[in-house]
Design a protein around this motif. Structure first.
Motif, mmCIF file in Angstrom:
data_model
loop_
_atom_site.group_PDB
_atom_site.id
_atom_site.type_symbol
_atom_site.label_atom_id
_atom_site.label_comp_id
_atom_site.label_asym_id
_atom_site.label_seq_id
_atom_site.Cartn_x
_atom_site.Cartn_y
_atom_site.Cartn_z
ATOM 1 N N LEU A 159 3.300 1.135 9.928
ATOM 2 C CA LEU A 159 4.873 0.475 10.337
ATOM 3 C C LEU A 159 5.303 0.971 11.473
ATOM 4 N N THR A 160 4.966 2.190 11.868
ATOM 5 C CA THR A 160 5.849 2.782 13.157
ATOM 6 C C THR A 160 5.368 2.255 14.597
ATOM 7 N N SER A 161 4.025 1.570 14.300
ATOM 8 C CA SER A 161 3.666 0.859 15.475
ATOM 9 C C SER A 161 4.574 -0.475 15.889
ATOM 10 N N CYS B 297 11.296 -7.110 5.386
ATOM 11 C CA CYS B 297 10.781 -6.977 3.855
ATOM 12 C C CYS B 297 11.694 -6.493 2.935
ATOM 13 N N THR B 298 11.799 -7.042 1.976
ATOM 14 C CA THR B 298 12.809 -6.710 0.814
ATOM 15 C C THR B 298 12.372 -5.390 0.331
ATOM 16 N N ARG B 299 13.117 -4.431 -0.025
ATOM 17 C CA ARG B 299 13.114 -2.910 -0.311
ATOM 18 C C ARG B 299 12.113 -2.092 0.346
ATOM 19 N N LEU B 300 12.169 -2.673 1.710
ATOM 20 C CA LEU B 300 11.075 -1.716 2.709
ATOM 21 C C LEU B 300 11.528 -0.374 2.861
ATOM 22 N N ILE B 301 12.904 -0.030 2.900
ATOM 23 C CA ILE B 301 13.608 1.059 3.187
ATOM 24 C C ILE B 301 13.150 2.026 1.908
ATOM 25 N N ALA C 71 0.918 -1.146 -0.026
ATOM 26 C CA ALA C 71 0.018 0.122 -0.024
ATOM 27 C C ALA C 71 0.915 1.475 -0.039
ATOM 28 N N LEU C 72 2.108 1.268 0.849
ATOM 29 C CA LEU C 72 2.820 2.166 0.755
ATOM 30 C C LEU C 72 3.588 2.563 -0.615
ATOM 31 N N GLY C 73 3.693 1.732 -1.368
ATOM 32 C CA GLY C 73 4.484 1.860 -2.655
ATOM 33 C C GLY C 73 3.581 1.927 -3.796
ATOM 34 N N SER C 74 2.475 2.063 -3.688
ATOM 35 C CA SER C 74 1.703 1.912 -4.760
ATOM 36 C C SER C 74 1.212 3.269 -5.423
ATOM 37 N N SER C 75 1.587 3.588 -6.545
ATOM 38 C CA SER C 75 1.604 5.073 -7.065
ATOM 39 C C SER C 75 0.295 5.576 -7.405
ATOM 40 N N SER C 76 -0.671 4.471 -7.438
ATOM 41 C CA SER C 76 -2.061 4.848 -7.697
ATOM 42 C C SER C 76 -3.173 5.142 -6.599
ATOM 43 N N GLN C 77 -2.469 5.130 -5.403
ATOM 44 C CA GLN C 77 -3.172 5.410 -4.044
ATOM 45 C C GLN C 77 -2.807 6.868 -3.717
ATOM 46 N N PRO C 78 -4.014 7.517 -3.174
ATOM 47 C CA PRO C 78 -3.707 8.822 -2.688
ATOM 48 C C PRO C 78 -2.934 8.889 -1.471
ATOM 49 N N PRO D 80 18.817 -4.582 12.710
ATOM 50 C CA PRO D 80 20.375 -4.808 12.483
ATOM 51 C C PRO D 80 20.429 -4.659 10.822
ATOM 52 N N SER D 81 19.613 -5.585 10.056
ATOM 53 C CA SER D 81 19.827 -5.534 8.697
ATOM 54 C C SER D 81 19.485 -4.092 7.924
ATOM 55 N N HIS D 82 18.362 -3.729 8.433
ATOM 56 C CA HIS D 82 17.984 -2.281 7.892
ATOM 57 C C HIS D 82 19.098 -1.141 8.267
ATOM 58 N N TRP D 83 19.665 -1.180 9.711
ATOM 59 C CA TRP D 83 20.546 -0.218 9.908
ATOM 60 C C TRP D 83 21.647 -0.385 8.950
ATOM 61 N N VAL D 84 21.997 -1.378 8.679
ATOM 62 C CA VAL D 84 23.456 -1.644 7.703
ATOM 63 C C VAL D 84 23.176 -1.173 6.300
#
Length: 310
Positions: free
Chosen positions: A123-125, A136-140, A105-112, A171-175
């Motif tokens: 996500l922040t919760s 998740c792959t490519r979350l950042i 949903a976050l990466g959908s260009s068709s959504q407002p 850790p993996s996202h931090w790296v």
């Protein structure tokens, strides 16, 4: 009231005393209605997700089955944010594939923008120990892309900063956040958020920037030990912090384990880089018997794998 200010058109409300890590409540109303539903299936799906008895599993199913219905995705993200406020709710969302759906949903260009905002709130919760499960792959990239696309939206920028803060604990996202080109892009996004919305974003931007530039040797060791850290992550840490003996030692422990696993040595990197990193670590730590032993064992595993593969 002065303490409650709507951040977007979807009835998401925060208060001044809420935690900056994203533990804010989401307020939705039963009279939320989509602006346009094209067919009966869409209408029925939206009515189902608006049911007072909706549960997490049904919410995730509807998100998966109807990715193109923006009002449904918005409502679903609101619900997931609310469900995430309890430990059991977080666990259920994580174990049932909730984060990939939010990411979609976050990466959908068709959504407002409202959908992206709701997704960022969800996500922040996911804080504390659960961060290790946000692999998740490519979350950042999805978060940074959303913040770049909606650079003038105060709510998205605020929750985006909160999300990046949470990801620095994984850790993996931090790296990945510290490596180019993501590091440069992250700095650009944070600078934009801080400059445009100093009251809402500046403090969190400073915190995230600080976490990306400052760390202890124990922090690095914990990142290597993380289950989702692959060979590429470990090799980058070895190369970036050659003067930390504990990092070199733990990196070799992890590489030795990966070298025994099918495709473990090649996960995220090539075998040549793997070998070069091990040899370099052994050269830099000639006086440490444990490093030498681990290095020899790892090289032996790699040689055996190469022979088996012909």
């Amino acid at each position: 009231t002065d303490d409650e200010q709507p951040l977007c058109e979807d009835n998401i409300v925060t208060t001044n005393d809420e935690q900056r890590t994203g533990e804010n409540n989401i307020v939705t109303t039963d009279d939320e209605q989509p602006s346009r539903l094209d067919d009966m299936t869409s209408s029925n799906a939206y009515q189902e997700i608006c049911s007072p008895s909706i549960d997490i599993e049904t919410t995730l199913r509807l998100m998966s089955d109807h990715p193109s219905i923006a009002p449904l995705q918005t409502k679903a993200c609101h619900l997931l944010k609310t469900f995430s406020l309890t430990a059991s709710g977080k666990k259920t969302i994580l174990t049932n594939g909730g984060v990939p759906l939010i990411q979609s949903a976050l990466g959908s260009s068709s959504q407002p923008p409202s959908v992206a905002f709701s997704a960022l709130c969800s996500l922040t919760s996911h804080d504390g120990a659960n961060k290790e499960l946000i692999g998740c792959t490519r979350l950042i990239e999805a978060v940074l892309s959303c913040m770049t696309t909606h650079s003038n939206d105060e709510g998205i920028q605020e929750e985006g900063c909160n999300t990046l803060f949470n990801l620095t604990f994984c850790p993996s996202h931090w790296v990945r956040l510290k490596q180019p080109p993501l590091h440069a892009l992250t700095n650009t996004v944070l600078q934009n958020a801080s400059r445009r919305f100093p009251e809402k974003c500046r403090n969190m931007c400073l915190i995230v920037s600080g976490k990306l530039h400052h760390h202890t040797e124990n922090d690095l060791v914990e990142m290597i030990q993380c289950q989702d850290a692959d060979a590429k992550d470990v090799l980058w840490l070895m190369k970036s912090y050659p003067s930390f003996p504990a990092v070199q030692n733990m990196a070799l422990v992890k590489l030795n384990i990966l070298s025994k696993m099918p495709d473990g040595a090649s996960t995220g990197t090539d075998t040549d880089s793997f070998v070069v990193a091990v040899v370099d670590a052994m050269r830099r730590n000639k006086d440490l018997p444990q490093v030498q032993a681990l290095g020899c064992a790892t090289l032996s595993n790699l040689c055996r794998m190469a022979e088996e593969e012909g």
